[in-house]
Design a protein around this motif. Structure first.
Motif: not given
Length: 258
Positions: A220-233
């Protein structure tokens, strides 16, 4: 920026924990992405056999980041591999086995086989559930090939063991990989994505990625468009501004606008 590659973690992201099969919607989306010249990349700690079965209807439209970046497959060929130093892999495996209070089971991953040191506490059933090739062993020295990843399965959960193992094996990118898994590897998903982009001449800025756990951060840190899931920490949700309950929801809107 023009998206050319879309990477997604599997367990806890595209495939909610406990589910065995993907929804048909993602297959339709991958086909449409492929028609538009956009490649889809399952990015997972799973091995190639498991991932190819999971994505069988669209496997020819994908490049596969396996073993958390340890092995990359495209068109049924291994196009990159990042093995661990053998002595270190065996040392880590023995440590995970002996210092997990009789609760941990260890998996050593080769190019396309999982070598299992098991105690009958659920790891074997999990590996069978996800469809890995596997072989039962009694010591790390029995693995007959290069080792790309060493993992411990903790049937009571990782919480009591995270501080025990993660700091100790930082040199091997030790990270929590799910509710029951801690992984070590000399690769990571970020290294895997970089390998894919270098091989296929894709700019990292033109990559979208989805993840839900700490072993996704390097990607996620290196891509242009990162998404994290709602249920992540919570720390992960705070770190990344783009949130979603399902990658399919984002891809549906992306395909409308693309």
């Amino acid at each position: 920026m023009s998206i050319r590659l879309i990477c997604s973690d599997i367990d806890g992201t595209l495939l909610q924990y406990g589910k065995k099969e993907l929804e048909d919607e993602i297959f339709e989306q991958i086909r449409e992405l492929h028609r538009r010249g956009i490649l889809f990349c399952p990015a997972s700690g799973r091995q190639y056999t498991s991932l190819r079965k999971l994505f069988a209807p669209v496997a020819d439209c994908c490049v596969f980041l396996c073993e958390n970046g340890g092995v990359i497959y495209k068109d049924e060929q291994c196009i990159a591999k990042n093995p661990m130093p053998r002595a270190l892999a065996e040392e880590i495996a023995n440590d995970l086995w002996t210092r997990s209070d009789g609760q941990g089971e260890v998996m050593l991953s080769g190019q396309n086989t999982a070598y299992l040191m098991e105690r009958g506490m659920g790891m074997l059933q999990r590996i069978q559930f996800i469809g890995n090739n596997y072989q039962i062993i009694h010591a790390p020295s029995e693995v007959p090939e290069e080792i790309t990843k060493v993992s411990v399965y903790l049937h009571e959960g990782v919480e009591s063991y995270t501080e025990r193992f993660v700091p100790r094996w930082k040199e091997a990118n030790c990270a929590v990989a799910g509710p029951y898994w801690i992984d070590t590897t000399f690769a990571n998903k970020g290294i895997g994505v970089r390998s894919i982009c270098k091989t296929l001449d894709i700019d990292l800025a033109d990559v979208m990625a989805f993840g839900d756990n700490y072993n996704d951060v390097s990607m996620l840190d290196i891509v242009g468009v990162p998404y994290i899931m709602d249920g992540a920490a919570a720390p992960l949700r705070e770190k990344y501004p783009n949130h979603t309950p399902r990658p399919e929801d984002v891809l549906r809107e992306f395909l409308k606008q693309a």
